[in-house]
Scaffold this motif. Structure first.
Motif, PDB file in Angstrom:
ATOM      1  N   LYS A  68      21.209  41.811  31.442  1.00  0.00           N
ATOM      2  CA  LYS A  68      20.342  41.164  32.435  1.00  0.00           C
ATOM      3  C   LYS A  68      20.429  39.643  32.333  1.00  0.00           C
ATOM      4  CE  LYS A  68      15.984  42.519  32.590  1.00  0.00           C
ATOM      5  NZ  LYS A  68      14.529  42.586  32.280  1.00  0.00           N
ATOM      6  N   ARG A  69      20.377  39.160  31.114  1.00  0.00           N
ATOM      7  CA  ARG A  69      20.405  37.704  30.919  1.00  0.00           C
ATOM      8  C   ARG A  69      21.749  37.118  31.334  1.00  0.00           C
ATOM      9  NH1 ARG A  69      17.888  36.549  25.059  1.00  0.00           N
ATOM     10  NH2 ARG A  69      18.063  34.395  25.821  1.00  0.00           N
ATOM     11  N   ALA A  70      22.829  37.841  31.078  1.00  0.00           N
ATOM     12  CA  ALA A  70      24.149  37.352  31.490  1.00  0.00           C
ATOM     13  C   ALA A  70      24.296  37.340  33.011  1.00  0.00           C
ATOM     14  CB  ALA A  70      25.235  38.218  30.859  1.00  0.00           C
ATOM     15  N   PRO A 112       8.826  42.654  34.436  1.00  0.00           N
ATOM     16  CA  PRO A 112       8.654  42.649  32.979  1.00  0.00           C
ATOM     17  C   PRO A 112       8.238  41.265  32.496  1.00  0.00           C
ATOM     18  CG  PRO A 112      10.720  43.712  33.609  1.00  0.00           C
ATOM     19  CD  PRO A 112      10.186  43.052  34.843  1.00  0.00           C
ATOM     20  N   GLY A 113       7.239  41.213  31.606  1.00  0.00           N
ATOM     21  CA  GLY A 113       6.791  39.929  31.100  1.00  0.00           C
ATOM     22  C   GLY A 113       7.864  39.190  30.334  1.00  0.00           C
ATOM     23  N   ASN A 114       8.780  39.943  29.703  1.00  0.00           N
ATOM     24  CA  ASN A 114       9.797  39.234  28.916  1.00  0.00           C
ATOM     25  C   ASN A 114      10.798  38.490  29.780  1.00  0.00           C
ATOM     26  OD1 ASN A 114      11.082  41.551  29.763  1.00  0.00           O
ATOM     27  ND2 ASN A 114      11.631  42.276  27.728  1.00  0.00           N
ATOM     28  N   ASN A 115      10.871  38.771  31.087  1.00  0.00           N
ATOM     29  CA  ASN A 115      11.738  37.975  31.950  1.00  0.00           C
ATOM     30  C   ASN A 115      11.320  36.508  31.949  1.00  0.00           C
ATOM     31  OD1 ASN A 115      13.006  40.347  32.560  1.00  0.00           O
ATOM     32  ND2 ASN A 115      12.694  40.238  34.767  1.00  0.00           N
ATOM     33  N   LEU A 116      10.016  36.273  31.895  1.00  0.00           N
ATOM     34  CA  LEU A 116       9.532  34.893  31.850  1.00  0.00           C
ATOM     35  C   LEU A 116      10.024  34.201  30.586  1.00  0.00           C
ATOM     36  CD1 LEU A 116       7.650  32.707  33.134  1.00  0.00           C
ATOM     37  CD2 LEU A 116       5.841  33.614  31.654  1.00  0.00           C
ATOM     38  N   VAL A 117      10.020  34.910  29.464  1.00  0.00           N
ATOM     39  CA  VAL A 117      10.470  34.329  28.198  1.00  0.00           C
ATOM     40  C   VAL A 117      11.989  34.156  28.202  1.00  0.00           C
ATOM     41  CG1 VAL A 117      10.380  34.545  25.693  1.00  0.00           C
ATOM     42  CG2 VAL A 117       8.506  35.430  27.083  1.00  0.00           C
ATOM     43  N   TYR A 118      12.703  35.103  28.801  1.00  0.00           N
ATOM     44  CA  TYR A 118      14.159  34.996  28.865  1.00  0.00           C
ATOM     45  C   TYR A 118      14.624  33.811  29.704  1.00  0.00           C
ATOM     46  CZ  TYR A 118      14.538  39.746  26.925  1.00  0.00           C
ATOM     47  OH  TYR A 118      14.463  40.839  26.115  1.00  0.00           O
ATOM     48  N   PHE A 119      13.967  33.602  30.838  1.00  0.00           N
ATOM     49  CA  PHE A 119      14.493  32.649  31.807  1.00  0.00           C
ATOM     50  C   PHE A 119      13.699  31.348  31.906  1.00  0.00           C
ATOM     51  CE2 PHE A 119      15.553  37.003  33.472  1.00  0.00           C
ATOM     52  CZ  PHE A 119      16.834  37.001  32.945  1.00  0.00           C
ATOM     53  N   PRO A 168       9.823  23.438  22.963  1.00  0.00           N
ATOM     54  CA  PRO A 168      11.124  23.243  22.300  1.00  0.00           C
ATOM     55  C   PRO A 168      11.127  23.626  20.827  1.00  0.00           C
ATOM     56  CG  PRO A 168      10.558  21.345  23.667  1.00  0.00           C
ATOM     57  CD  PRO A 168       9.346  22.222  23.645  1.00  0.00           C
ATOM     58  N   ARG A 169      10.034  23.341  20.115  1.00  0.00           N
ATOM     59  CA  ARG A 169      10.005  23.635  18.678  1.00  0.00           C
ATOM     60  C   ARG A 169       9.995  25.134  18.421  1.00  0.00           C
ATOM     61  NH1 ARG A 169       5.869  24.715  15.397  1.00  0.00           N
ATOM     62  NH2 ARG A 169       4.263  24.013  16.851  1.00  0.00           N
ATOM     63  N   VAL A 170       9.139  25.870  19.131  1.00  0.00           N
ATOM     64  CA  VAL A 170       9.034  27.322  18.924  1.00  0.00           C
ATOM     65  C   VAL A 170      10.268  28.017  19.481  1.00  0.00           C
ATOM     66  CG1 VAL A 170       7.636  29.371  19.391  1.00  0.00           C
ATOM     67  CG2 VAL A 170       6.520  27.182  18.947  1.00  0.00           C
ATOM     68  N   TYR A 171      10.744  27.565  20.626  1.00  0.00           N
ATOM     69  CA  TYR A 171      11.962  28.150  21.209  1.00  0.00           C
ATOM     70  C   TYR A 171      13.157  27.932  20.282  1.00  0.00           C
ATOM     71  CZ  TYR A 171      15.504  29.239  24.750  1.00  0.00           C
ATOM     72  OH  TYR A 171      16.559  29.783  25.443  1.00  0.00           O
ATOM     73  N   GLY A 172      13.219  26.733  19.675  1.00  0.00           N
ATOM     74  CA  GLY A 172      14.306  26.464  18.738  1.00  0.00           C
ATOM     75  C   GLY A 172      14.254  27.341  17.514  1.00  0.00           C
ATOM     76  N   ARG A 173      13.070  27.812  17.154  1.00  0.00           N
ATOM     77  CA  ARG A 173      12.915  28.647  15.964  1.00  0.00           C
ATOM     78  C   ARG A 173      13.100  30.127  16.258  1.00  0.00           C
ATOM     79  NH1 ARG A 173       7.508  28.521  12.041  1.00  0.00           N
ATOM     80  NH2 ARG A 173       8.138  30.183  10.611  1.00  0.00           N
ATOM     81  N   PHE A 174      12.563  30.590  17.407  1.00  0.00           N
ATOM     82  CA  PHE A 174      12.546  32.027  17.692  1.00  0.00           C
ATOM     83  C   PHE A 174      13.468  32.429  18.849  1.00  0.00           C
ATOM     84  CE2 PHE A 174       8.495  31.212  15.587  1.00  0.00           C
ATOM     85  CZ  PHE A 174       8.462  32.223  14.654  1.00  0.00           C
ATOM     86  N   GLY A 175      14.051  31.451  19.546  1.00  0.00           N
ATOM     87  CA  GLY A 175      14.836  31.798  20.719  1.00  0.00           C
ATOM     88  C   GLY A 175      13.944  32.398  21.786  1.00  0.00           C
TER      89      GLY A 175
END
Length: 577
Positions: free
Chosen positions: A193-195, A285-292, A300-307
């Motif tokens: 999906k992400r690709a 899906p709620g994770n689409n928001l986190v993916y995109f 940036p700090r949390v995203y850099g740590r957990f993707g």
């Protein structure tokens, strides 16, 4: 008391929104007639039924050839053999897959289907391809993505009417089906999906009776809009063998069911979002928001740590009129990494939202308990029943607004007759049951116990003395003013989540501490979350409701509102340290 069971997010962008097949089919027909579209592809998430997509949509477009993607993948036996190391023999636990969907394409079948499509196109025919991985077979001229949230997927697993992707296992033990989904199926589907995201022309929601399709640009703008404001996910409720009745009564919801044990109300990986475009509502899906929009949501700090992984989970455990949860332990980070391929463990805490007079938590071991003696008693109980918990496990009485830290390695359980707001990290699956009071589950199957995983993770040093000193009500005043108090409380210093409790009867300004904030109104009927610069519309928060405030919202104000004006309220807020 008001509780928003279907929270919506109003989206200002309203172009390219199509409600129902009465609008979707004519649009696609028009595009077929006006453009040179030789191949239309509907890529789907697992358990979106390809035959339904074909019958309801592709068959209505007058296509000359329709191919379902199962035609070019290895069969179920071969796929299952290829992922045997990921599935293991365990009912619950596997190992994280790092496969891609393309790994399961049968080259012989692919070549035959590819040639069939090429011949059809050369003859001037139009082709539809549908299903999981449909875009892998042939270049497409129009790509539609049909999605599905995981709460619905798990419901379908349990129905006995659906199989895992390429599994042919309808009616199998739901725990094994969810395991296959979590460790394999969802991993490869999310990677795909992400690709595909930049190539998609339309996103399709088939969860509702009237399907909704939204153009890719509008969809992306909607996610950007959500990532700039407070929002609530759609809560997912589930019964359980230990479940209670507080949520049924409090929320006036599903009172005809045996109980409601769980409510996942702040877990993007499990929950969904409702986007309100005005003319139509789309559930995604709620994770689409986190993916995109991961960096905007997490920071940036949390995203850099957990993707693109949302690291904080809020959920309810309801045992009022029910019984104890299983006696359990979560793994250490090292064990989670080495054995399961997870990147972090499920450190957590229990915040007591409601407690009857006899409520308690099980937390750590009693003074002087040794691990050999504990394990011998647990092993005997697994064989013969009857674990003497009062001899081994420390039991702490609880009252409303108590808070208990539970770092990985700590034996714990919520007892009967309480409602817990569980605030935890989000690897989701890694709970090792040590004793389950001799119960069978609601499906009539024995509840799995994992002493083999539990034993190496139990930190026997976490005894009554240590628990009382380190884990019970670790409140410390951070700041205060006229009409408000901020306290630091839990999680333990070994955990990465910080929690703050605010008690207030006047407006209180919050900083986000460079992290996404997750917040629940634990006392009071209604609060108002407002922007300090007018960048988002005011958000009304009701009792027990969870709200996610993206890191892009650097500061905000929370005030008593409506019927709660002039009253004292409490919120619990979590963020990544």
């Amino acid at each position: 008391m008001v509780y928003d069971l279907l929270p919506e997010i109003k989206i200002s962008t309203k172009e390219a929104v199509y409600s129902g097949l009465k609008e979707i089919v004519p649009l696609l027909r028009q595009r077929l007639m006006a453009e040179t579209l030789n191949v239309i592809t509907i890529e789907s998430y697992p358990l979106v039924e390809p035959e339904v997509l074909r019958n309801a949509l592709l068959d209505q477009l007058g296509l000359d050839l329709i191919v379902e993607s199962d035609a070019f993948f290895f069969d179920s036996q071969k796929v299952t053999e290829m992922i045997a190391d990921n599935l293991t023999d365990d009912r619950v636990f596997g190992r994280m897959s790092h496969h891609s969907l393309v790994d399961f394409v049968d080259p012989v079948k692919q070549s035959a289907v590819h040639d069939q499509i090429a011949v059809a196109i050369k003859a001037g025919q139009r082709v539809g391809i549908v299903g999981v991985g449909a875009s892998l077979i042939y270049p497409t001229d129009l790509l539609i993505y049909a999605d599905l949230p995981r709460w619905e997927i798990q419901t379908r697993y349990r129905s006995g009417n659906y199989s895992n992707w390429q599994a042919d296992n309808a009616g199998e033990d739901p725990l094994r089906m969810i395991k296959r989904g979590y460790f394999f199926e969802w991993r490869v589907a999310d990677k795909q999906k992400r690709a595909l995201y930049p190539q998609v022309d339309y996103f399709l929601d088939t969860l509702q009776t009237d399907w909704v399709m939204v153009g890719a640009t509008t969809y992306d703008l909607a996610l950007q809009e959500v990532a700039r404001q407070p929002f609530s996910l759609v809560p997912f409720f589930d019964p359980g063998v230990w479940g209670g009745h507080w949520m049924q009564q409090q929320f006036n919801f599903r009172q005809d069911e045996v109980n409601l044990a769980w409510s996942f109300n702040g877990v993007p990986e499990e929950n969904s979002l409702i986007l309100n475009f005005g003319s139509a509502k789309m559930e995604i899906p709620g994770n689409n928001l986190v993916y995109f929009q991961g960096e905007a949501v997490l920071g940036p700090r949390v995203y850099g740590r957990f993707g693109a992984n949302f690291p904080i989970r809020f959920n309810f455990l309801d045992t009022v009129g029910g019984s104890n949860l299983s006696l359990q332990v979560h793994p250490t980070t090292e064990y989670a990494q080495e054995v399961f391929g997870a990147t972090y463990t499920q450190d957590e805490s229990y915040y007591i939202l409601h407690a009857e007079a006899d409520a308690k938590v099980y937390l750590g071991v009693k003074q002087g308990v040794t691990k050999p003696a504990l394990m011998a008693a647990l092993e005997q109980a697994a064989l013969e029943g009857g674990f003497p918990d009062e001899d081994f496990i420390y039991q702490q009485p609880v009252k409303k607004h108590d808070h208990f830290s539970i770092p990985g390695g700590t034996i714990h359980s919520s007892g009967a007759n309480s409602v817990v707001l569980e605030i935890s990290a989000t690897p989701n699956r890694y709970t090792f049951k040590l004793w389950d009071w001799g119960r069978v589950d609601l499906d009539g199957l024995p509840r799995p116990v994992h002493l083999n995983h539990g034993e190496p993770n139990i930190d026997i040093r976490r005894d009554e003395e240590w628990v009382k000193r380190e884990l019970v009500n670790p409140f410390a005043v951070v700041a205060s003013g006229d009409g408000w108090l901020e306290e630091r409380t839990g999680l333990h210093e070994t955990e990465f989540i910080e929690t703050r409790r605010h008690t207030f009867s006047v407006p209180v300004n919050h900083e986000n501490h460079g992290s996404v904030n997750v917040l629940n109104l634990v006392e009071g009927q209604e609060a108002l979350v407002e922007s300090l610069d007018g960048s988002f519309a005011p958000f009304i928060l009701h009792y027990a409701q969870t709200v996610i405030i993206p890191e892009s919202v650097r500061s905000y104000r929370i005030s008593p509102s409506g019927v709660s004006l002039g009253q004292q309220l409490k919120t619990m807020k979590a963020y990544v340290r």
